[in-house]
Scaffold this motif. Structure first.
Motif, PDB file in Angstrom:
ATOM      1  N   ALA A   4       0.832  -1.200   0.000  1.00 46.93           N
ATOM      2  CA  ALA A   4       0.000   0.000   0.000  1.00 46.93           C
ATOM      3  C   ALA A   4       0.866   1.249   0.000  1.00 46.93           C
ATOM      4  O   ALA A   4       0.524   2.265  -0.601  1.00 46.93           O
ATOM      5  N   LEU A   5       2.012   1.163   0.684  1.00 44.11           N
ATOM      6  CA  LEU A   5       2.928   2.296   0.799  1.00 44.11           C
ATOM      7  C   LEU A   5       4.344   1.814   0.504  1.00 44.11           C
ATOM      8  O   LEU A   5       4.784   0.800   1.062  1.00 44.11           O
ATOM      9  N   SER A   6       5.028   2.531  -0.377  1.00 45.16           N
ATOM     10  CA  SER A   6       6.413   2.189  -0.718  1.00 45.16           C
ATOM     11  C   SER A   6       7.283   3.426  -0.577  1.00 45.16           C
ATOM     12  O   SER A   6       6.959   4.484  -1.126  1.00 45.16           O
ATOM     13  N   VAL A   7       8.370   3.292   0.138  1.00 48.06           N
ATOM     14  CA  VAL A   7       9.350   4.366   0.312  1.00 48.06           C
ATOM     15  C   VAL A   7      10.673   3.884  -0.266  1.00 48.06           C
ATOM     16  O   VAL A   7      11.118   2.772   0.036  1.00 48.06           O
ATOM     17  N   PHE A  25      11.532   1.022   2.339  1.00 54.63           N
ATOM     18  CA  PHE A  25      10.743  -0.062   2.908  1.00 54.63           C
ATOM     19  C   PHE A  25       9.383  -0.087   2.222  1.00 54.63           C
ATOM     20  O   PHE A  25       8.987   0.869   1.546  1.00 54.63           O
ATOM     21  N   ASP A  26       8.656  -1.189   2.417  1.00 55.32           N
ATOM     22  CA  ASP A  26       7.279  -1.332   1.954  1.00 55.32           C
ATOM     23  C   ASP A  26       6.377  -1.616   3.149  1.00 55.32           C
ATOM     24  O   ASP A  26       6.800  -2.252   4.123  1.00 55.32           O
ATOM     25  N   VAL A  27       5.131  -1.146   3.052  1.00 59.15           N
ATOM     26  CA  VAL A  27       4.101  -1.495   4.032  1.00 59.15           C
ATOM     27  C   VAL A  27       2.988  -2.189   3.263  1.00 59.15           C
ATOM     28  O   VAL A  27       2.316  -1.569   2.443  1.00 59.15           O
ATOM     29  N   ALA A  34       5.471  -1.548  12.584  1.00 60.67           N
ATOM     30  CA  ALA A  34       5.974  -0.748  13.707  1.00 60.67           C
ATOM     31  C   ALA A  34       7.313  -0.148  13.318  1.00 60.67           C
ATOM     32  O   ALA A  34       8.249  -0.866  12.947  1.00 60.67           O
ATOM     33  N   LEU A  35       7.395   1.174  13.401  1.00 64.90           N
ATOM     34  CA  LEU A  35       8.631   1.904  13.141  1.00 64.90           C
ATOM     35  C   LEU A  35       9.200   2.295  14.497  1.00 64.90           C
ATOM     36  O   LEU A  35       8.643   3.167  15.179  1.00 64.90           O
ATOM     37  N   LEU A 213      19.730   6.583  13.643  1.00 63.16           N
ATOM     38  CA  LEU A 213      20.488   7.647  12.984  1.00 63.16           C
ATOM     39  C   LEU A 213      20.083   7.806  11.523  1.00 63.16           C
ATOM     40  O   LEU A 213      20.906   8.007  10.638  1.00 63.16           O
ATOM     41  N   GLY A 214      18.770   7.717  11.282  1.00 63.56           N
ATOM     42  CA  GLY A 214      18.246   7.975   9.945  1.00 63.56           C
ATOM     43  C   GLY A 214      18.379   6.848   8.962  1.00 63.56           C
ATOM     44  O   GLY A 214      18.134   7.038   7.765  1.00 63.56           O
ATOM     45  N   GLU A 215      18.720   5.653   9.431  1.00 57.13           N
ATOM     46  CA  GLU A 215      18.856   4.505   8.543  1.00 57.13           C
ATOM     47  C   GLU A 215      18.073   3.315   9.095  1.00 57.13           C
ATOM     48  O   GLU A 215      17.974   3.147  10.312  1.00 57.13           O
ATOM     49  N   VAL A 216      17.522   2.492   8.193  1.00 60.55           N
ATOM     50  CA  VAL A 216      16.858   1.260   8.610  1.00 60.55           C
ATOM     51  C   VAL A 216      17.945   0.222   8.869  1.00 60.55           C
ATOM     52  O   VAL A 216      18.644  -0.207   7.944  1.00 60.55           O
TER      53      VAL A 216
END
Length: 238
Positions: A4-7, A25-27, A34-35, A213-216
């Protein structure tokens, strides 16, 4: 299962200093993701960028396959993307019902709006009892329920939640999490949930993303993240 959501490769910064560094990431539709991560990890910046409040310097956000680069905040809401920011931002001078009606302002069918309001009162029973109460007279938990319900009145396909448990009693948090899980299972709602209450978020999530720090730094099924003791100690503080 479709996303549904792709970043993709999202880069965002303030004053030249990077906050998000190539986040992807994808949702999947109908899931809770959960982020999680500590203060300063970039969770709020990420949600604000997805909702259109911040403009990335690089990367993309897609909703149901549509690139949102040229889509403003209001049009993202009309396309099915809603955000509940941190801080329970209800309008305190308005009643519960007036706040809820604001969430459905762009809905043109009065019967549809009435049905949406009735559904919110069924989901959040304390709001039904307080429908004529002004926002400033509500408890913290009731305000959070109202903020979430107002976003849901628009019937979004994707809901972004920023720290919904902040400052709330455990029983209230459990009720909110239960409602979110129920909606995903019953209606196919998709939720991206940013939380410092890591254990609570992972307990209702299908998948977890760890931001540092801004990274997955980790992307796994929620149960696996909750069970990874070394990762929990390194990044999540429990």
């Amino acid at each position: 299962m479709s996303a549904a959501l792709s970043v993709r490769e999202l880069v965002v910064g303030y004053g030249g200093a990077p906050v998000l560094r190539g986040v992807s990431f994808d949702v999947d539709e109908g899931t809770v993701v959960a982020l999680v991560g500590g203060n300063g990890a970039g969770k709020t910046t990420l949600l604000r960028t997805v909702s259109g409040l911040l403009t990335p310097s690089a990367g993309s956000v897609h909703l149901d396959g549509e690139d949102l680069a040229r889509v403003g905040v209001e049009d993202r809401v009309r396309r099915g993307l809603a955000q509940v920011p941190e801080g329970r931002g209800v309008i305190t001078e308005l009643t519960v019902e007036e706040n809820l009606r604001l969430g459905g302002l762009w809905r043109r069918d009065p019967a549809d709006l009435r049905a949406a309001l009735a559904e919110m009162y069924a989901l959040f029973e304390p709001l039904e009892r307080r429908r004529t109460t002004l926002g400033h007279q509500l408890s913290g938990g009731e305000r959070q329920m109202l903020a979430i319900a107002r976003a849901l009145v628009a019937r979004p396909r994707v809901l972004l939640l920023d720290e919904p448990s902040l400052g709330l009693a455990p029983l209230v948090v459990a009720q909110i999490m239960r409602v979110l899980r129920e909606l995903c299972d019953r209606t196919g709602l998709t939720v991206l949930l940013a939380e410092q209450n890591v254990a609570g978020a992972l307990s209702v999530a299908d998948h977890g993303l760890v931001l540092a720090l801004g990274e997955v730094v980790a992307s796994r099924p929620a149960a696996e993240l909750a069970g990874d003791e070394a990762l929990r100690h390194a990044y999540l503080g429990f």
